[in-house]
Every structure is written in structure tokens, then in C-alpha cells.
Design a protein around this motif. Structure first.
Motif, PDB file in Angstrom:
ATOM      1  N   TYR A   4       0.808  -1.218   0.000  1.00  0.00           N
ATOM      2  CA  TYR A   4       0.000   0.000   0.000  1.00  0.00           C
ATOM      3  C   TYR A   4       0.841   1.268   0.000  1.00  0.00           C
ATOM      4  CZ  TYR A   4       0.811  -0.446   5.020  1.00  0.00           C
ATOM      5  OH  TYR A   4       1.384  -0.582   6.246  1.00  0.00           O
ATOM      6  N   GLU A   5       2.122   1.162   0.321  1.00  0.00           N
ATOM      7  CA  GLU A   5       2.971   2.346   0.336  1.00  0.00           C
ATOM      8  C   GLU A   5       3.225   2.898  -1.065  1.00  0.00           C
ATOM      9  OE1 GLU A   5       6.480   1.395   2.527  1.00  0.00           O
ATOM     10  OE2 GLU A   5       5.373   1.152   4.396  1.00  0.00           O
ATOM     11  N   SER A   6       2.983   2.096  -2.097  1.00  0.00           N
ATOM     12  CA  SER A   6       3.183   2.583  -3.457  1.00  0.00           C
ATOM     13  C   SER A   6       2.069   3.552  -3.877  1.00  0.00           C
ATOM     14  CB  SER A   6       3.265   1.417  -4.442  1.00  0.00           C
ATOM     15  OG  SER A   6       2.051   0.695  -4.448  1.00  0.00           O
ATOM     16  N   TYR A   7       1.067   3.743  -3.029  1.00  0.00           N
ATOM     17  CA  TYR A   7      -0.028   4.657  -3.326  1.00  0.00           C
ATOM     18  C   TYR A   7       0.088   5.935  -2.514  1.00  0.00           C
ATOM     19  CZ  TYR A   7      -2.147   0.962  -5.999  1.00  0.00           C
ATOM     20  OH  TYR A   7      -2.374  -0.002  -6.938  1.00  0.00           O
ATOM     21  N   GLU A   8       1.278   6.510  -2.496  1.00  0.00           N
ATOM     22  CA  GLU A   8       1.535   7.742  -1.737  1.00  0.00           C
ATOM     23  C   GLU A   8       0.568   8.860  -2.123  1.00  0.00           C
ATOM     24  OE1 GLU A   8       3.757   8.338   0.688  1.00  0.00           O
ATOM     25  OE2 GLU A   8       4.483   6.292   0.651  1.00  0.00           O
ATOM     26  N   ASP A   9       0.210   8.925  -3.400  1.00  0.00           N
ATOM     27  CA  ASP A   9      -0.626  10.024  -3.886  1.00  0.00           C
ATOM     28  C   ASP A   9      -2.119   9.779  -3.696  1.00  0.00           C
ATOM     29  OD1 ASP A   9      -0.473   7.954  -5.729  1.00  0.00           O
ATOM     30  OD2 ASP A   9      -0.863   9.273  -7.435  1.00  0.00           O
ATOM     31  N   ASN A  10      -2.503   8.606  -3.201  1.00  0.00           N
ATOM     32  CA  ASN A  10      -3.913   8.329  -3.016  1.00  0.00           C
ATOM     33  C   ASN A  10      -4.152   7.679  -1.652  1.00  0.00           C
ATOM     34  OD1 ASN A  10      -6.597   7.494  -3.150  1.00  0.00           O
ATOM     35  ND2 ASN A  10      -6.483   7.320  -5.367  1.00  0.00           N
ATOM     36  N   PRO A  11      -4.355   8.491  -0.631  1.00  0.00           N
ATOM     37  CA  PRO A  11      -4.535   7.946   0.717  1.00  0.00           C
ATOM     38  C   PRO A  11      -5.779   7.065   0.857  1.00  0.00           C
ATOM     39  CG  PRO A  11      -4.880  10.324   0.704  1.00  0.00           C
ATOM     40  CD  PRO A  11      -4.393   9.937  -0.656  1.00  0.00           C
ATOM     41  N   GLN A  12      -6.799   7.281   0.032  1.00  0.00           N
ATOM     42  CA  GLN A  12      -7.990   6.440   0.100  1.00  0.00           C
ATOM     43  C   GLN A  12      -7.649   5.010  -0.309  1.00  0.00           C
ATOM     44  OE1 GLN A  12      -7.983   9.394  -1.586  1.00  0.00           O
ATOM     45  NE2 GLN A  12      -9.271  10.659  -0.300  1.00  0.00           N
ATOM     46  N   PHE A  13      -6.877   4.853  -1.391  1.00  0.00           N
ATOM     47  CA  PHE A  13      -6.452   3.516  -1.815  1.00  0.00           C
ATOM     48  C   PHE A  13      -5.617   2.861  -0.729  1.00  0.00           C
ATOM     49  CE2 PHE A  13      -6.550   4.044  -6.747  1.00  0.00           C
ATOM     50  CZ  PHE A  13      -7.925   4.082  -6.704  1.00  0.00           C
ATOM     51  N   ARG A  14      -4.716   3.627  -0.141  1.00  0.00           N
ATOM     52  CA  ARG A  14      -3.849   3.085   0.913  1.00  0.00           C
ATOM     53  C   ARG A  14      -4.674   2.559   2.072  1.00  0.00           C
ATOM     54  NH1 ARG A  14       1.046   6.862   2.375  1.00  0.00           N
ATOM     55  NH2 ARG A  14       1.216   5.166   3.846  1.00  0.00           N
ATOM     56  N   LYS A  15      -5.696   3.287   2.482  1.00  0.00           N
ATOM     57  CA  LYS A  15      -6.526   2.847   3.603  1.00  0.00           C
ATOM     58  C   LYS A  15      -7.321   1.596   3.246  1.00  0.00           C
ATOM     59  CE  LYS A  15      -6.942   7.033   6.274  1.00  0.00           C
ATOM     60  NZ  LYS A  15      -7.824   7.920   7.016  1.00  0.00           N
ATOM     61  N   LEU A  16      -7.859   1.548   2.036  1.00  0.00           N
ATOM     62  CA  LEU A  16      -8.615   0.368   1.627  1.00  0.00           C
ATOM     63  C   LEU A  16      -7.726  -0.869   1.550  1.00  0.00           C
ATOM     64  CD1 LEU A  16     -10.967   1.862  -1.109  1.00  0.00           C
ATOM     65  CD2 LEU A  16     -11.624   0.981   1.145  1.00  0.00           C
ATOM     66  N   ILE A  17      -6.529  -0.702   1.019  1.00  0.00           N
ATOM     67  CA  ILE A  17      -5.599  -1.825   0.917  1.00  0.00           C
ATOM     68  C   ILE A  17      -5.180  -2.297   2.304  1.00  0.00           C
ATOM     69  CG2 ILE A  17      -3.294  -2.509   0.138  1.00  0.00           C
ATOM     70  CD1 ILE A  17      -3.808  -0.544  -2.276  1.00  0.00           C
ATOM     71  N   LYS A  18      -4.888  -1.357   3.189  1.00  0.00           N
ATOM     72  CA  LYS A  18      -4.512  -1.712   4.562  1.00  0.00           C
ATOM     73  C   LYS A  18      -5.680  -2.400   5.266  1.00  0.00           C
ATOM     74  CE  LYS A  18      -1.902  -1.321   8.372  1.00  0.00           C
ATOM     75  NZ  LYS A  18      -2.339  -2.413   9.206  1.00  0.00           N
ATOM     76  N   LEU A  19      -6.890  -1.918   5.067  1.00  0.00           N
ATOM     77  CA  LEU A  19      -8.070  -2.536   5.648  1.00  0.00           C
ATOM     78  C   LEU A  19      -8.196  -3.984   5.175  1.00  0.00           C
ATOM     79  CD1 LEU A  19     -10.718  -2.385   7.270  1.00  0.00           C
ATOM     80  CD2 LEU A  19     -11.802  -1.462   5.218  1.00  0.00           C
ATOM     81  N   GLY A  20      -8.021  -4.205   3.872  1.00  0.00           N
ATOM     82  CA  GLY A  20      -8.087  -5.557   3.322  1.00  0.00           C
ATOM     83  C   GLY A  20      -7.039  -6.468   3.925  1.00  0.00           C
ATOM     84  N   ARG A  21      -5.834  -5.971   4.070  1.00  0.00           N
ATOM     85  CA  ARG A  21      -4.753  -6.770   4.668  1.00  0.00           C
ATOM     86  C   ARG A  21      -5.051  -7.089   6.127  1.00  0.00           C
ATOM     87  NH1 ARG A  21       0.617  -6.306   2.179  1.00  0.00           N
ATOM     88  NH2 ARG A  21       1.432  -6.221   4.288  1.00  0.00           N
ATOM     89  N   ASP A  22      -5.593  -6.123   6.853  1.00  0.00           N
ATOM     90  CA  ASP A  22      -5.963  -6.361   8.254  1.00  0.00           C
ATOM     91  C   ASP A  22      -7.055  -7.424   8.347  1.00  0.00           C
ATOM     92  OD1 ASP A  22      -4.146  -4.455   9.082  1.00  0.00           O
ATOM     93  OD2 ASP A  22      -5.660  -2.928   9.539  1.00  0.00           O
ATOM     94  N   MET A  23      -8.041  -7.352   7.458  1.00  0.00           N
ATOM     95  CA  MET A  23      -9.122  -8.332   7.462  1.00  0.00           C
ATOM     96  C   MET A  23      -8.576  -9.739   7.264  1.00  0.00           C
ATOM     97  SD  MET A  23     -11.926  -6.227   5.215  1.00  0.00           S
ATOM     98  CE  MET A  23     -13.232  -7.455   5.273  1.00  0.00           C
ATOM     99  N   ILE A  24      -7.712  -9.897   6.291  1.00  0.00           N
ATOM    100  CA  ILE A  24      -7.141 -11.213   6.002  1.00  0.00           C
ATOM    101  C   ILE A  24      -6.311 -11.713   7.177  1.00  0.00           C
ATOM    102  CG2 ILE A  24      -5.538 -12.470   4.512  1.00  0.00           C
ATOM    103  CD1 ILE A  24      -6.385 -10.414   2.284  1.00  0.00           C
TER     104      ILE A  24
END
Length: 88
Positions: A4-24
Motif C-alpha cells: 500500500y505504500e506505493s499509493y503515496e498520492d492516493n490515501p484512500q487507496f492506501r486505507k482500503l488496501i490496509k483494511l483488506g490486509r488487516d481483514m485477512i
């Protein structure tokens, strides 16, 4: 570097990706939905879909989640177990 760190310019994507990883991760550790196989599977599937947000082959809209996946996502977020506010 986390995915998710590759999405520096889009914090919404970063949060969604982190949320998905946390869920898994929390499902794999049996910390959520351990007693409900259907919700456990829906949570892992929704998490997998969230980790593909922002890719050409990934989820484009939250409405792509099934009703059970949306329910698992909502209950997961309400549980307070996610650390999406702590994305570096």
C-alpha cells in the motif's frame, strides 16, 4: 516497502488496501468470525478484493462486493480491530 505504500498520492487507496490486509490477517489468526465460517470466508474474500483496489485488474467499486462480503466488512470495521488510521 508494503504494497500500500506505493499509493503515496492516493490515501484512500492506501486505507482500503490496509483494511483488506488487516481483514485477512485477523481472519487467519482467528480473531474475527472464528465461529461463523460463512462470514469468515466472506471477510477473507472481501479483504482480498480490497487489496486489489487501484490495480487494472482489481475492484473498481465497493458495490462489487457481495451482500455477505459487505456485511462482513461492516461488522469488521465496527469491531474496531482494524488499524487503518495508523497507515504510515
Amino acid at each position: 516497502m508494503a504494497y500500500y505504500e506505493s499509493y503515496e498520492d492516493n490515501p484512500q487507496f492506501r486505507k482500503l488496501i490496509k483494511l483488506g490486509r488487516d481483514m485477512i490477517t485477523l481472519c487467519e489468526e482467528n480473531k474475527v468470525f472464528a465461529d461463523d465460517d460463512a462470514k469468515w470466508n466472506a471477510c477473507v474474500t472481501a479483504g482480498n478484493k480490497l487489496t486489489t483496489v487501484g490495480t487494472t485488474y482489481g475492484m473498481q467499486d465497493i458495490r462489487e462486493l457481495s451482500p455477505l462480503e459487505r456485511l462482513a466488512l461492516r461488522e469488521f470495521m465496527e469491531s474496531g480491530l482494524s488499524e487503518i488510521n495508523e497507515v504510515p
